[in-house]
Enzyme design. Sequence first.
Site, PDB file in Angstrom:
ATOM      1  N   ASP A   1       0.891  -1.040  -0.067  1.00  0.00           N
ATOM      2  CA  ASP A   1       0.054  -0.079  -0.041  1.00  0.00           C
ATOM      3  C   ASP A   1       0.881   1.323  -0.032  1.00  0.00           C
ATOM      4  OD1 ASP A   1      -1.706   2.186   0.961  1.00  0.00           O
ATOM      5  OD2 ASP A   1      -3.256   0.625   1.226  1.00  0.00           O
ATOM      6  N   ILE A   2       0.601   2.220  -0.701  1.00  0.00           N
ATOM      7  CA  ILE A   2       1.502   3.445  -0.974  1.00  0.00           C
ATOM      8  C   ILE A   2       1.137   4.242   0.236  1.00  0.00           C
ATOM      9  CG2 ILE A   2      -0.175   4.912  -2.332  1.00  0.00           C
ATOM     10  CD1 ILE A   2       3.524   4.005  -3.375  1.00  0.00           C
TER      11      ILE A   2
ATOM     12  N   HIS B   1     -10.197  -5.687  -2.670  1.00  0.00           N
ATOM     13  CA  HIS B   1      -8.715  -5.813  -2.030  1.00  0.00           C
ATOM     14  C   HIS B   1      -8.919  -6.089  -0.506  1.00  0.00           C
ATOM     15  CE1 HIS B   1      -9.824  -1.554  -2.204  1.00  0.00           C
ATOM     16  NE2 HIS B   1      -8.969  -1.439  -0.962  1.00  0.00           N
TER      17      HIS B   1
ATOM     18  N   GLU C   1     -12.175   3.374  -1.242  1.00  0.00           N
ATOM     19  CA  GLU C   1     -11.318   4.394  -2.159  1.00  0.00           C
ATOM     20  C   GLU C   1     -11.355   3.904  -3.506  1.00  0.00           C
ATOM     21  OE1 GLU C   1      -7.728   5.553  -0.340  1.00  0.00           O
ATOM     22  OE2 GLU C   1      -7.061   5.751  -2.491  1.00  0.00           O
TER      23      GLU C   1
ATOM     24  N   HIS D   1      -6.534  -5.760   2.824  1.00  0.00           N
ATOM     25  CA  HIS D   1      -5.510  -4.770   3.544  1.00  0.00           C
ATOM     26  C   HIS D   1      -4.945  -6.016   4.407  1.00  0.00           C
ATOM     27  CE1 HIS D   1      -6.401  -0.640   2.540  1.00  0.00           C
ATOM     28  NE2 HIS D   1      -7.601  -0.923   2.438  1.00  0.00           N
TER      29      HIS D   1
HETATM   30  P1  5GP Z   1      -9.850   1.425   0.430  1.00  0.00           P
HETATM   31  O1  5GP Z   1     -10.436   1.270  -1.090  1.00  0.00           O
HETATM   32  O2  5GP Z   1      -9.655  -0.015   1.038  1.00  0.00           O
HETATM   33  O3  5GP Z   1     -10.585   2.502   1.348  1.00  0.00           O
HETATM   34  O4  5GP Z   1      -8.448   2.169   0.335  1.00  0.00           O
HETATM   35  C1  5GP Z   1      -7.696   1.900  -0.720  1.00  0.00           C
HETATM   36  C2  5GP Z   1      -6.128   1.655  -0.478  1.00  0.00           C
HETATM   37  O5  5GP Z   1      -5.405   1.878  -1.539  1.00  0.00           O
HETATM   38  C3  5GP Z   1      -5.610   2.807   0.279  1.00  0.00           C
HETATM   39  O6  5GP Z   1      -4.929   2.543   1.553  1.00  0.00           O
HETATM   40  C4  5GP Z   1      -4.735   3.696  -0.445  1.00  0.00           C
HETATM   41  O7  5GP Z   1      -3.417   3.859   0.183  1.00  0.00           O
HETATM   42  C5  5GP Z   1      -4.173   2.502  -1.572  1.00  0.00           C
HETATM   43  N1  5GP Z   1      -3.943   2.894  -3.024  1.00  0.00           N
HETATM   44  C6  5GP Z   1      -4.805   3.701  -3.442  1.00  0.00           C
HETATM   45  N2  5GP Z   1      -4.070   4.021  -4.636  1.00  0.00           N
HETATM   46  C7  5GP Z   1      -2.974   3.393  -4.932  1.00  0.00           C
HETATM   47  C8  5GP Z   1      -2.026   3.036  -5.896  1.00  0.00           C
HETATM   48  O8  5GP Z   1      -1.749   3.601  -7.013  1.00  0.00           O
HETATM   49  N3  5GP Z   1      -1.035   2.427  -5.487  1.00  0.00           N
HETATM   50  C9  5GP Z   1      -0.917   1.753  -4.163  1.00  0.00           C
HETATM   51  N4  5GP Z   1       0.258   0.810  -4.068  1.00  0.00           N
HETATM   52  N5  5GP Z   1      -1.794   1.637  -3.313  1.00  0.00           N
HETATM   53  C10 5GP Z   1      -2.905   2.530  -3.575  1.00  0.00           C
END
Ligand code: 5GP
Length: 133
Positions: A29-30, A93, A88, A95
């Site tokens: 995760d970035i 996915h 987001e 975590h």
């Molecule tokens: P969620 O959708 O579970 O709320 O969060 C999405 C996760 O993906 C976040 O923790 C965010 O940091 C990560 N994320 C979003 N865009 C990218 C990306 O382009 N590359 C990586 N490695 N992680 C990402």
Amino acid sequence: MATIFSKIVAGEIPSYKVAEDANFYAFLDINPLAQGHTLVIPKREVDYFFDLTDEEIGAMQIFAKKVAVAIKEAFPCIKVGQAVLGLEVPHAHIHLVPMQSEKDMLFSNPKLKFTAEEFAETAQKINSKWVAE
Ligand code: 5GP
């Protein structure tokens, strides 16, 4: 249109890859909550985790388990926590976060900053513990 995570799988957007098989891909995760925070995704593009088939969820969880074992070996922690949010990025996915305490799983925490070299080293360290079968 392909999701950002499909572009990562295709190599169109760079990522710090941790592990991969025919159906799943794991990368850092970035915006990590902890060093070693990893995302596990299916290569098939599905937005909502619970829209995956039973077979996909089963296989993805087994893949994630092996990634979690590798994370814990690379970054000793009390346990690796698992969470599914997906608010987001519209590509299912999991975590995986190495936890030293419950607080490490708080997604409202400020995210950690690492250099490109540090991310690459982190991914490499986990990948070196990854056992495919
Ligand atoms: P969620 O959708 O579970 O709320 O969060 C999405 C996760 O993906 C976040 O923790 C965010 O940091 C990560 N994320 C979003 N865009 C990218 C990306 O382009 N590359 C990586 N490695 N992680 C990402």
